[in-house]
Design a protein around this motif. Sequence first.
Motif, mmCIF file in Angstrom:
data_model
loop_
_atom_site.group_PDB
_atom_site.id
_atom_site.type_symbol
_atom_site.label_atom_id
_atom_site.label_comp_id
_atom_site.label_asym_id
_atom_site.label_seq_id
_atom_site.Cartn_x
_atom_site.Cartn_y
_atom_site.Cartn_z
ATOM 1 N N SER A 47 1.275 -1.262 0.319
ATOM 2 C CA SER A 47 0.437 -0.304 0.219
ATOM 3 C C SER A 47 1.161 0.768 -0.130
ATOM 4 O O SER A 47 2.026 0.812 0.379
ATOM 5 C CB SER A 47 -0.845 0.407 1.009
ATOM 6 O OG SER A 47 -0.212 0.162 2.885
ATOM 7 N N GLY A 48 0.262 2.803 -0.205
ATOM 8 C CA GLY A 48 0.838 3.633 -0.310
ATOM 9 C C GLY A 48 1.816 3.283 -1.497
ATOM 10 O O GLY A 48 1.447 3.241 -2.225
ATOM 11 N N SER A 50 -3.694 7.230 -3.202
ATOM 12 C CA SER A 50 -3.872 6.264 -3.929
ATOM 13 C C SER A 50 -4.048 5.499 -3.387
ATOM 14 O O SER A 50 -3.056 4.165 -3.054
ATOM 15 C CB SER A 50 -2.441 5.665 -5.051
ATOM 16 O OG SER A 50 -2.350 7.338 -5.945
ATOM 17 N N ASP A 71 -4.739 3.104 2.992
ATOM 18 C CA ASP A 71 -3.177 3.066 3.969
ATOM 19 C C ASP A 71 -3.224 2.102 4.670
ATOM 20 O O ASP A 71 -2.794 2.024 5.995
ATOM 21 C CB ASP A 71 -2.946 4.393 5.101
ATOM 22 C CG ASP A 71 -2.615 6.177 4.456
ATOM 23 O OD1 ASP A 71 -2.450 5.440 2.751
ATOM 24 O OD2 ASP A 71 -2.549 7.243 4.613
#
Lengths: 498, 452
Positions: free
Chosen positions: B176-177, B185, B188
């Motif tokens: 993620s991130g 996007s 988180d």
Amino acid sequence: MVFERLNYSSTNMDRHLLSELERFLGKDAVLSRPEDLLLYEYDGSVEIARPQCIVFPRAAGDVVRIVGLANRYKTPIVGRGAGTGLSGGALAREGGIIVSFARMNQILEIDAENQRAVVQPGVVNSDLNAAAASAGLHFAPDPSSQKACTIGGNVSENAGGPHTLAYGVTTNHILGLEMVMPTGELVRIGGKAVDAPGYDLCGLFVGSEGTLALVTEITVRLTRLPEAVKTLLAIYDRVDGATETVVEITGRGITPAACEMLDGWTLRAVEAWVHAGFPLDSAAVLLIEVDGLREAVEQHAKEISEVCKTHGAREVRVARDAAERDLLWKGRKNAFGAVGRLSPTYYVQDGVIPRTKLPQTLKEIDRIGKENGFEIGNIFHAGDGNLHPIILFDARDPKQFERAVSTADAIIRFCIEMGGAITGEHGVGMEKDRLMPLLFTEADLALMRRVRDAFNPAGLLNPGKIFPTGKGCGEVRIRPMPQRGEGNSAPATGRDFA
Amino acid sequence: MSSPAKAMRSRIGEIVGAANFTDDPAQLARYAVDGVQPSAAVRPGAANEVAELVKLAVAEKLAVIPMGERTKLNIGMPPARYDLAIDMTRLDRVISYDPGDLTLSVEAGIPLAKLAATLAEHKQFLPLEVPFHERATIGGTLASGVDSPLRQMYGTARDFVLGMEFVTGDGALAKSGGRVVKNVSGYDLHKLMLGAIGSLGVMTRINFKTFPLPAELRGWLAGFTRAEDAFAFAQTIRKSPLAPRTLEIFDMPAAAILDAQIPVGRTEWNVAISAAGNGRVLERIAGDLQNLSRNANAAAFHALDSSAVASLLTANREFPALTANKFTDCVIAKITTLATQMAETVQLLKSIAAERGLPCAVLARGVGVIYFALLLTERDATTMERVTQCAREIVSVAGKNNRGMILRSPLELKREMSVWGAPREDFPLMQRVKQAFDPHGIFAPGRFVGGL
């Protein structure tokens, strides 16, 4: 590439649901006439989706009951602040109930000593700032729409703004939330103190684009207003000079409070309207702000001026007073309004790149624009590499819309190639869901879906957002230009439901 | 205990190589968590090996604890089950570092000290001054959730971790991130991994925002006879425009623990401040602080030279470690509260300890974090009974804004109470997170809040 109209559901709203909503909220808290629905079918993006009704809760208890009814009637629910979002996050993509937080707009507490505030989600960002200013404090995230946008919307989208370069985005300033879960429970997470034991749920819910919970109260961190501020306007005859300046400022480890760039096309559009004093014959300007202790501000302003000159700035102006400073910022923050005077329809992207890649990325954007027959304006948060290319198009020509979107996609693909991301502050929403597979693998998305389903198991809260709906892996589809008034599920006579 | 050793040996050997597998009890002793020893330990060399190991653990129903250099593994409850230790120290590479962009991507097992040296070459650093800094890995630091005195200026890891890759409880490698400093996007998810003590997955790669090393540092130490005055002084500094780099308040027993490292005053309470900037900025801060200290009834005010500033930071950072060195059986609690309630919370904590006749020490951070140590030299049954009563009161110390947990304690205490305190109303949400990440419950079962 597949062009295909997405399937908008179009069931009319159950009249029993409407009358139940009216019974406990009051008739003045439920809108369902077609002319009312029209006002809630759009936001700041190019997306359109029509809800079947809009409700205005006054308290968390109202929200609990709305969610309960939505579950009973299996109707989608979407939270909404001021509707200034740029990715369709607050649109009812699959119809249903829009929960407007406009009437939950109380600042519940400003705790100046502890630098905290507790607010309802409908509080307008600049209203919170005005209230905090008397205590010498501010809420640092400052999206350009801050005169209208709400803290609830900021939380949902993890909003940014020019000054987040030094101060961080919304998530860095949120300490606690009261939320109504899609399954109906009212829950508090976090609080005024830091580091509650357990998972960082605030970190997850902030920026979840309204897909995990409806936020009914927010505890925020307030930040001390700086003792001194200096705003510089560096003027360039070459775009490269401006981008190279940003690379060097970053590389030297100077963190200005803000570092914004406007290219020549954009600054001319802005100047024609705002008269901020941007020189019409320049190729680009940087708007750089430094703040902090007087002594530090002096030194940083001097150092930044030198860097600007080294990279060919023909002039570096320093705002002499608050009025000059405000005028420069007015130019920046009203830029999209200024563009709106040139064209009623434009498409803004929100890609992010490493700061070291700025010069080559701007050249590529220019090239992509020329290749597709668009002049692309650039106005963006240069200091954190967050680009906002603006593509003007004619909405009467559906081919142009499709080409504008595919041009924007080409820019985003380049950003990803550079090691960047598809959105820095606007959110994925219903605008960039199709781009998610460019950044995330099936495994990444599967985990994100599991997390969504863990909290939003029936999918009734803000459906059709963030996650790609395409069947094929990596297949990108573009919808035809949505037309106002042709949103989903236009009921013939709204009063039928009253 | 299930015995994966024989049945699994060849399969694990295929994944990581025989040299990186052990089921020798003598070697496994160092992987023990709160006295529970695993039946095997592995040292994967790549993220996909970790994923394969987790898949195997799911298939064989093995309980897994991921770890770095094991310096903070005593945070949390004893594991309910524990079969396989995943030692991440072979994943110790810098994957990419763009000093011009101030961004960095590293494998989870990289030691903080090695990373600090790499960053220092470009006059940059990560503001993670955490206990056991000389040995600790980045992954263990983030998983343990320990904080740093530098949070006063830079915040905690959640403020500068940009993205993460990790292996979830179904053996999938997920992320993620991203690598850029601003990014919304997707969810988180990496924020959930911070402080989760390995209960959600195994971090394999972490992306950071880095920071420029300050050109110059100065420090000051103010002495007070009363806690109220010390905390009021700290609050005055927080409300001033001075923006210190660190702001720590500690009492005389804590000063004695830190003493070997820094020239502390002989007052009941001390406020230590450091700041970064150029000469003129630091002169201004020095002058302002002196004035503020005078108005705050300070009994003493000294400027510290640069080497004293550095040792002060080290001592503050290592406070839990230094305390444990001197008092092997100590209990260290972490209480967070509001800045305005720190003085009264500290007084309350001290009176709780005094009632039971237990000596204590206090080190607090200006952001509202209090480390409260019971300085024990024995752990006989009657002492432990008093300690347990005391600890129960500490984690639920009065005030609706307070949050408390026990960071370190003898095992006896963990048999009597949860070091995390009682689950709160958000616990059902945490259960759902755990279920989404670790559906088979293989990661560190029983160690986290509420038995997660």
